[in-house]
Design an enzyme around this catalytic site. Structure first.
Site, PDB file in Angstrom:
ATOM      1  N   GLU A 164     -13.656 -11.543  -5.881  1.00 46.80           N
ATOM      2  CA  GLU A 164     -12.412 -11.157  -5.205  1.00 46.80           C
ATOM      3  C   GLU A 164     -11.764 -12.349  -4.495  1.00 46.80           C
ATOM      4  O   GLU A 164     -10.539 -12.469  -4.468  1.00 46.80           O
ATOM      5  CB  GLU A 164     -12.670 -10.023  -4.207  1.00 46.80           C
ATOM      6  CG  GLU A 164     -13.006  -8.686  -4.845  1.00 46.80           C
ATOM      7  CD  GLU A 164     -11.818  -8.026  -5.570  1.00 46.80           C
ATOM      8  OE1 GLU A 164     -10.663  -8.472  -5.393  1.00 46.80           O
ATOM      9  OE2 GLU A 164     -12.070  -7.062  -6.313  1.00 46.80           O
ATOM     10  N   ALA A 215     -10.299  -8.438  -0.553  1.00 48.92           N
ATOM     11  CA  ALA A 215     -11.244  -7.326  -0.637  1.00 48.92           C
ATOM     12  C   ALA A 215     -11.106  -6.650  -1.987  1.00 48.92           C
ATOM     13  O   ALA A 215     -10.117  -6.849  -2.691  1.00 48.92           O
ATOM     14  CB  ALA A 215     -10.970  -6.305   0.475  1.00 48.92           C
ATOM     15  N   ARG A 248       0.900  -1.162   0.000  1.00 51.39           N
ATOM     16  CA  ARG A 248       0.000   0.000   0.000  1.00 51.39           C
ATOM     17  C   ARG A 248       0.928   1.198   0.000  1.00 51.39           C
ATOM     18  O   ARG A 248       1.225   1.770   1.054  1.00 51.39           O
ATOM     19  CB  ARG A 248      -0.909  -0.031   1.228  1.00 51.39           C
ATOM     20  CG  ARG A 248      -1.897  -1.184   1.241  1.00 51.39           C
ATOM     21  CD  ARG A 248      -2.881  -1.092   0.089  1.00 51.39           C
ATOM     22  NE  ARG A 248      -4.053  -1.967   0.300  1.00 51.39           N
ATOM     23  CZ  ARG A 248      -5.070  -2.027  -0.541  1.00 51.39           C
ATOM     24  NH1 ARG A 248      -5.058  -1.324  -1.675  1.00 51.39           N
ATOM     25  NH2 ARG A 248      -6.088  -2.827  -0.278  1.00 51.39           N
ATOM     26  N   GLU A 300      -8.054 -13.123  -5.581  1.00 47.63           N
ATOM     27  CA  GLU A 300      -6.967 -12.792  -4.654  1.00 47.63           C
ATOM     28  C   GLU A 300      -6.363 -14.025  -3.980  1.00 47.63           C
ATOM     29  O   GLU A 300      -5.157 -14.031  -3.721  1.00 47.63           O
ATOM     30  CB  GLU A 300      -7.447 -11.768  -3.609  1.00 47.63           C
ATOM     31  CG  GLU A 300      -7.782 -10.420  -4.267  1.00 47.63           C
ATOM     32  CD  GLU A 300      -7.705  -9.228  -3.332  1.00 47.63           C
ATOM     33  OE1 GLU A 300      -7.609  -8.109  -3.844  1.00 47.63           O
ATOM     34  OE2 GLU A 300      -7.749  -9.418  -2.097  1.00 47.63           O
ATOM     35  N   GLU A 353      -1.082  -5.403  -8.864  1.00 52.07           N
ATOM     36  CA  GLU A 353      -1.650  -5.756  -7.562  1.00 52.07           C
ATOM     37  C   GLU A 353      -0.653  -6.396  -6.600  1.00 52.07           C
ATOM     38  O   GLU A 353      -0.756  -6.228  -5.405  1.00 52.07           O
ATOM     39  CB  GLU A 353      -2.902  -6.625  -7.729  1.00 52.07           C
ATOM     40  CG  GLU A 353      -4.101  -5.786  -8.183  1.00 52.07           C
ATOM     41  CD  GLU A 353      -5.422  -6.293  -7.617  1.00 52.07           C
ATOM     42  OE1 GLU A 353      -5.495  -6.487  -6.389  1.00 52.07           O
ATOM     43  OE2 GLU A 353      -6.351  -6.510  -8.405  1.00 52.07           O
TER      44      GLU A 353
END
Lengths: 176, 176
Positions: B91, B74, B61, B95, B140
């Site tokens: 998701e 998420a 992040r 993920e 990602e």
């Protein structure tokens, strides 16, 4: 251990909530990514209880709808580098008219790290006493709610605010 | 029970995260307030476990710092009105490469209702099975983490992401 570096930052809008920036980063493998960041000064939230009640507030949050949200006392750090504990003491007095003898920092959270750097320090405040509520901003419309600790599960069920849920759920965990 | 009405909305910036609007509201007592809203499409988060592991991710992040954050799977609702449950299924597959036989909606939260209408629906997913992970967006960089359920408290201690904390704390509450 640096896995990426910032290679650009452009301010696209500034308001009261903070500054919106479009930031560019380069990872060590060379890939570049673009991130949009609502740059925020940081905030505090307080789970304050006296053994009988946990002190909450109801506050209109116009942008999410009609109902006032049930929340723990909370607020942004004042500009000029206010320390989180000082902000927590200030907000507890302003929002619910309490001081606390014992303060414990229990967690720091990012509210939505995909698009804002907002970070909230959560405190547990006990040993409460009454203080005069300073004059609050005219548009805050805060209703103080003394919620029975014995019905903490009901507060968790009624709460829709992320920081408040983390604070109340951590409080529940400590009370076993 | 209408306690205020919106009397103005100006879009000041639009990006991938949503639209920043300056909104004006008038309360029934006549007072007018200005709110800044990062208008968000909404999102989902999933606490998924198989009785032995809870399936988490680590994800850079960039805007909040160097460390990749520990989070539950998420993501945002796709444009065009994707239903939250459909987004949660998508998701979880994208993920962590899982499908779930049982889905339960446990909570909806506002991440930071003072400045964004982002609302995240949190699901509990059980009865897991493996599925092929579809190709994800190139930026990602998601690492799948199978975290032992017996060490759920350690995941809560390590987690700094609000939606993930709410999901994991609610999961802990259900497991007693």
């Amino acid at each position: 251990m640096t896995s990426f570096e910032q290679i650009g930052s452009e301010t696209v809008w500034s308001g009261r909530i903070g500054t919106v920036r479009v930031e560019r980063y380069r990872h060590v493998d060379g890939e570049e990514v673009v991130r949009e960041n609502v740059a925020h000064p940081g905030a505090v939230a307080i789970a304050a209880h006296d053994g009988t009640h946990v002190w909450l507030v109801r506050q209109p949050r116009e942008i999410v709808g009609e109902r006032a949200l049930l929340e723990v006392p909370a607020g942004k750090l004042d500009g000029g580098g206010e320390a989180p504990l000082d902000a927590a003491k200030r907000e507890l007095a302003e929002e619910v008219g309490k001081a606390a003898a014992t303060w414990e920092r229990v967690k720091a959270i990012y509210t939505s790290p995909g698009f804002t750097d907002e970070r909230i320090e959560i405190f547990l405040a006990t040993g409460l006493s009454d203080v005069e509520r300073p004059a609050v901003e005219e548009d805050e419309r805060i209703e103080v709610v003394a919620w029975p600790l014995a019905r903490l599960d009901d507060a968790i069920a009624a709460c829709e605010d992320a920081k408040s849920l983390v604070a109340l759920l951590l409080l529940r965990g400590r009370r076993g």
